[in-house]
Design an enzyme around this catalytic site. Structure first.
Site, PDB file in Angstrom:
ATOM      1  N   HIS A 181      -1.188   4.644  -9.382  1.00 39.66           N
ATOM      2  CA  HIS A 181       0.211   4.993  -9.151  1.00 39.66           C
ATOM      3  C   HIS A 181       1.132   3.821  -9.489  1.00 39.66           C
ATOM      4  O   HIS A 181       0.705   2.673  -9.486  1.00 39.66           O
ATOM      5  CB  HIS A 181       0.429   5.395  -7.689  1.00 39.66           C
ATOM      6  CG  HIS A 181       0.234   4.260  -6.744  1.00 39.66           C
ATOM      7  ND1 HIS A 181      -1.014   3.839  -6.329  1.00 39.66           N
ATOM      8  CD2 HIS A 181       1.122   3.429  -6.132  1.00 39.66           C
ATOM      9  CE1 HIS A 181      -0.881   2.817  -5.505  1.00 39.66           C
ATOM     10  NE2 HIS A 181       0.410   2.528  -5.379  1.00 39.66           N
TER      11      HIS A 181
ATOM     12  N   HIS B 241       4.775  -1.671 -11.795  1.00 36.44           N
ATOM     13  CA  HIS B 241       3.409  -1.943 -12.247  1.00 36.44           C
ATOM     14  C   HIS B 241       2.519  -0.802 -11.780  1.00 36.44           C
ATOM     15  O   HIS B 241       2.869  -0.082 -10.839  1.00 36.44           O
ATOM     16  CB  HIS B 241       2.897  -3.266 -11.653  1.00 36.44           C
ATOM     17  CG  HIS B 241       2.829  -3.210 -10.162  1.00 36.44           C
ATOM     18  ND1 HIS B 241       3.923  -3.506  -9.361  1.00 36.44           N
ATOM     19  CD2 HIS B 241       1.830  -2.855  -9.317  1.00 36.44           C
ATOM     20  CE1 HIS B 241       3.585  -3.341  -8.095  1.00 36.44           C
ATOM     21  NE2 HIS B 241       2.311  -2.944  -8.034  1.00 36.44           N
TER      22      HIS B 241
END
Length: 177
Positions: free
Chosen positions: A119, A37
């Site tokens: 990120h 994710h």
């Protein structure tokens, strides 16, 4: 108590990213494909009342759909985690991440992080930074964001969405004026 965080799910991009990651010399343990994710805001341990408040606040959050290039690799030394993310990203992504973090802070959650580095963690528990790894050339088309809980199981940690909301721009209304 639940460990909570907001993130963009990868949906159909997750298998492509996992394949790319598995072809690289990443140190440490690969993050399971189902757990990939793009982090928006880590909130930490929350009770049921805090969780309910977060759900209500997120319901009112607006952000247009986002196109986020994944063209950079990085390393969080303290966390011993390798990641991929964008060199540049839409300002709306930063606005969304900061708004979600503030929602958590209003009810006593969060870890006091400053700034935002979008990120996707691809490897954890590495004893050293990865060697120079060429960045992927992938594009995340984000159409929703989710509130996840981190659940420990006998097979490791699983990230389970509690709720997801579509990324939609704020609609301005006119009252016939």
């Amino acid at each position: 108590m639940s460990r909570l965080f907001f993130a963009l799910p990868l949906d159909e991009l997750a298998p492509q990213l996992a394949t790319w990651r598995d072809e690289q010399p990443w140190p440490g343990q690969a993050v399971p494909q189902a757990n990939l994710h793009l982090t928006l805001a880590f909130l930490g341990e929350a009770d049921a009342q805090q969780c309910a408040k977060l759900l209500a606040m997120a319901e009112r959050q607006h952000c247009p759909p986002l196109s986020i290039p994944l063209d950079r690799t990085g390393w969080f030394g303290r966390a011993k985690a390798a990641w991929v993310g964008p060199r540049e990203w839409p300002n709306e992504l930063t606005v969304l991440a900061l708004a979600l973090r503030r929602h958590g802070e209003r009810i006593g959650l969060g870890n006091g992080e400053q700034g935002y580095t979008p990120h996707i963690t691809v490897s954890r528990k590495a004893s050293a930074a990865p060697a120079a790894v060429p960045a992927p050339d992938l594009l995340l088309q984000a159409t929703r964001f989710c509130l996840y809980q981190s659940v420990s199981t006998e097979h490791g940690v699983s990230y389970q969405p509690l709720a997801c909301w579509p990324l939609t721009p704020r609609v301005k209304t006119t009252d016939g004026i």
